[in-house]
Design a protein around this motif. Structure first.
Motif, mmCIF file in Angstrom:
data_model
loop_
_atom_site.group_PDB
_atom_site.id
_atom_site.type_symbol
_atom_site.label_atom_id
_atom_site.label_comp_id
_atom_site.label_asym_id
_atom_site.label_seq_id
_atom_site.Cartn_x
_atom_site.Cartn_y
_atom_site.Cartn_z
ATOM 1 N N ASP A 179 -1.686 14.507 10.713
ATOM 2 C CA ASP A 179 -2.266 15.646 11.422
ATOM 3 C C ASP A 179 -3.178 15.166 12.548
ATOM 4 N N SER A 180 -3.754 16.103 13.280
ATOM 5 C CA SER A 180 -4.561 15.750 14.458
ATOM 6 C C SER A 180 -5.844 15.016 14.083
ATOM 7 N N GLY A 181 -6.233 15.051 12.830
ATOM 8 C CA GLY A 181 -7.391 14.293 12.360
ATOM 9 C C GLY A 181 -7.023 12.914 11.847
ATOM 10 N N GLY A 182 -5.746 12.562 11.910
ATOM 11 C CA GLY A 182 -5.297 11.243 11.477
ATOM 12 C C GLY A 182 -5.022 11.124 9.984
ATOM 13 N N LEU A 183 -4.863 12.266 9.307
ATOM 14 C CA LEU A 183 -4.599 12.256 7.869
ATOM 15 C C LEU A 183 -3.123 12.522 7.594
ATOM 16 N N LEU A 184 -2.594 11.851 6.581
ATOM 17 C CA LEU A 184 -1.175 11.996 6.249
ATOM 18 C C LEU A 184 -0.880 13.408 5.767
ATOM 19 N N ALA A 185 0.031 14.073 6.465
ATOM 20 C CA ALA A 185 0.453 15.423 6.096
ATOM 21 C C ALA A 185 1.746 15.397 5.275
ATOM 22 N N HIS A 186 2.647 14.464 5.610
ATOM 23 C CA HIS A 186 3.916 14.388 4.885
ATOM 24 C C HIS A 186 4.509 12.999 5.035
ATOM 25 N N HIS A 187 5.195 12.553 3.983
ATOM 26 C CA HIS A 187 5.880 11.255 3.986
ATOM 27 C C HIS A 187 7.316 11.488 3.531
ATOM 28 N N TRP A 188 8.254 11.123 4.381
ATOM 29 C CA TRP A 188 9.678 11.187 4.033
ATOM 30 C C TRP A 188 10.105 9.797 3.597
ATOM 31 N N ARG A 189 10.484 9.657 2.334
ATOM 32 C CA ARG A 189 10.920 8.359 1.805
ATOM 33 C C ARG A 189 12.430 8.181 1.925
ATOM 34 N N SER A 190 13.125 9.287 2.082
ATOM 35 C CA SER A 190 14.579 9.266 2.226
ATOM 36 C C SER A 190 14.922 10.123 3.438
ATOM 37 N N VAL A 191 15.657 9.544 4.358
ATOM 38 C CA VAL A 191 15.880 10.187 5.650
ATOM 39 C C VAL A 191 17.358 10.208 5.996
ATOM 40 N N ASN A 192 17.843 11.359 6.432
ATOM 41 C CA ASN A 192 19.186 11.479 6.990
ATOM 42 C C ASN A 192 19.030 11.433 8.507
ATOM 43 N N PRO A 193 19.533 10.392 9.170
ATOM 44 C CA PRO A 193 19.316 10.238 10.612
ATOM 45 C C PRO A 193 19.773 11.427 11.454
ATOM 46 N N ASP A 194 20.802 12.128 11.000
ATOM 47 C CA ASP A 194 21.335 13.240 11.771
ATOM 48 C C ASP A 194 20.442 14.484 11.707
ATOM 49 N N ARG A 195 19.785 14.693 10.575
ATOM 50 C CA ARG A 195 19.006 15.922 10.379
ATOM 51 C C ARG A 195 17.494 15.728 10.400
ATOM 52 N N HIS A 196 17.052 14.490 10.478
ATOM 53 C CA HIS A 196 15.631 14.218 10.281
ATOM 54 C C HIS A 196 14.724 14.866 11.327
ATOM 55 N N ALA A 197 15.080 14.816 12.587
ATOM 56 C CA ALA A 197 14.228 15.423 13.629
ATOM 57 C C ALA A 197 14.012 16.904 13.347
ATOM 58 N N ALA A 198 15.057 17.613 12.962
ATOM 59 C CA ALA A 198 14.938 19.035 12.648
ATOM 60 C C ALA A 198 14.073 19.257 11.411
ATOM 61 N N MET A 207 0.848 -1.188 0.000
ATOM 62 C CA MET A 207 0.000 0.000 0.000
ATOM 63 C C MET A 207 0.891 1.248 0.000
ATOM 64 N N ARG A 208 0.594 2.154 -0.878
ATOM 65 C CA ARG A 208 1.351 3.405 -0.907
ATOM 66 C C ARG A 208 0.438 4.526 -0.427
ATOM 67 N N LEU A 209 0.813 5.139 0.672
ATOM 68 C CA LEU A 209 0.015 6.224 1.237
ATOM 69 C C LEU A 209 0.232 7.513 0.465
ATOM 70 N N ARG A 210 -0.836 8.268 0.337
ATOM 71 C CA ARG A 210 -0.773 9.579 -0.311
ATOM 72 C C ARG A 210 -1.161 10.656 0.692
ATOM 73 N N ILE A 211 -0.693 11.873 0.451
ATOM 74 C CA ILE A 211 -1.050 13.003 1.311
ATOM 75 C C ILE A 211 -2.578 13.072 1.401
ATOM 76 N N GLY A 212 -3.084 13.192 2.627
ATOM 77 C CA GLY A 212 -4.523 13.248 2.857
ATOM 78 C C GLY A 212 -5.155 11.909 3.176
ATOM 79 N N ASP A 213 -4.409 10.801 2.967
ATOM 80 C CA ASP A 213 -4.941 9.476 3.318
ATOM 81 C C ASP A 213 -4.994 9.317 4.832
ATOM 82 N N PRO A 214 -5.979 8.558 5.328
ATOM 83 C CA PRO A 214 -6.020 8.292 6.765
ATOM 84 C C PRO A 214 -4.900 7.341 7.185
ATOM 85 N N MET A 215 -4.532 7.429 8.454
ATOM 86 C CA MET A 215 -3.523 6.526 8.993
ATOM 87 C C MET A 215 -4.019 5.091 8.844
ATOM 88 N N PRO A 216 -3.181 4.198 8.334
ATOM 89 C CA PRO A 216 -3.589 2.796 8.217
ATOM 90 C C PRO A 216 -3.968 2.224 9.584
#
Length: 161
Positions: A123-142, A1-10
């Motif tokens: 978001d607070s309604g349970g809808l996908l706001a953003h998906h990071w497919r590539s993550v740098n562990p050092d900078r991701h939290a920021a 399953m590929r989630l899209r922006i606005g999809d509800p949390m699985p």
């Protein structure tokens, strides 16, 4: 399953390594970041987890929870929590059910039965706001904090993604 922006949390329901029941229903009403990582206690995963722990006051100020997910066992997650001195929820996904529903098993990680390093901000309604497919562990939290602040300041940004 590929989630899209606005999809509800699985849909899923599980207990964190410290006993918290976590599901889309328990997260509704607050922003939630589910970040997936390949292996508890590895150097990259430890760095990423520590960065999220350092940023927890900022996430709390913005009304957001941070939840880490990997295919590690509950015992391994508990050791990881202790080693990195983490206070946020860690979800052991030994049966890989959560990773499958979020679509993060694949590539080399899929061959080894591990999650790919990806993150999902809801978001607070349970809808996908953003998906990071590539993550740098050092900078991701920021990066996540910056996106969260932007989305909360200008909700129209969510509709334009």
């Amino acid at each position: 399953m590929r989630l899209r922006i606005g999809d509800p949390m699985p849909d899923f329901q599980t207990r964190s390594d410290d006993g918290q029941l976590i599901s889309p229903a328990t997260l509704r009403g607050e922003w939630a970041l589910l970040y997936f990582y390949p292996r508890a206690s590895s150097s990259g995963c430890s760095l990423e987890a520590r960065r999220f722990e350092q940023a927890l006051p900022d996430f709390a100020r913005l009304g957001a929870r941070v939840i880490g997910v990997s295919t590690d066992t509950e015992a391994r997650q508990a050791r990881f929590r202790e080693q990195c001195q983490l206070s946020f929820a860690l979800l052991p996904d030994g049966d890989k059910a959560i990773c499958r529903v979020f679509g993060v098993l694949g590539g080399l990680g899929g061959l080894l039965g591990m999650a790919q390093r990806q993150s999902f901000l809801f978001d607070s309604g349970g809808l996908l706001a953003h998906h990071w497919r590539s993550v740098n562990p050092d900078r991701h939290a920021a990066e996540v904090l910056g996106a969260l602040e932007k989305f909360q300041t200008d909700p129209s940004v969510l509709r334009s993604q």
